[in-house]
Design a protein around this motif. Structure first.
Motif, PDB file in Angstrom:
ATOM      1  N   SER A   3      35.870   2.266  66.158  1.00 28.66           N
ATOM      2  CA  SER A   3      34.712   3.136  66.304  1.00 28.66           C
ATOM      3  C   SER A   3      33.501   2.293  66.710  1.00 28.66           C
ATOM      4  N   ASP A   5      30.663   1.956  65.461  1.00 30.54           N
ATOM      5  CA  ASP A   5      29.997   1.316  64.316  1.00 30.54           C
ATOM      6  C   ASP A   5      30.649  -0.013  63.945  1.00 30.54           C
ATOM      7  N   ARG A  70      41.839  -2.646  64.030  1.00 35.94           N
ATOM      8  CA  ARG A  70      41.389  -1.414  63.382  1.00 35.94           C
ATOM      9  C   ARG A  70      41.973  -1.289  61.982  1.00 35.94           C
TER      10      ARG A  70
END
Length: 111
Positions: A3, A5, A70
């Protein structure tokens, strides 16, 4: 996919990570540092140079590492900066080999 962020984009944060802990394997080198404040989310950056291969090979390695990284966002402490640098051997490594190497290196640099 990471993502927005959790993506590392600025050069200062990449430099901050290289001043932290380091671990390496045959296919990659991992640096873990801190940048920012304690409430910032953990961020991950990838470095895949031309030494790894041509554009097709580099993009394949980046896609694999992004997907694998991730899985490690949740175990990183807040405001941690993780930089994963692919070595030329990553070009010929399988997905599973990269997964094992990344997990081992992240485990070594975590406090």
């Amino acid at each position: 996919m990471l993502s927005p962020d959790h993506r590392l984009t600025d050069a200062d944060s990449f430099r901050a990570a290289t001043r932290g802990r380091r671990s390496g394997s045959r296919t990659l080198v991992v640096h873990l540092g801190t940048a920012g404040e304690g409430d910032d989310p953990a961020r991950i950056g990838l470095v895949v140079s031309k030494a790894v291969g041509n554009a097709v090979v580099r993009n394949r390695v980046k896609r694999r590492l992004r997907h694998l990284a991730r899985e490690h966002v949740g175990v990183l402490p807040g405001s941690a900066v993780l930089v994963v640098r692919a070595l030329p051997a990553a070009a010929t490594s399988s997905y599973d080999e990269l997964r094992v190497d990344l997990a081992r290196c992240v485990g070594r640099v975590l406090p």
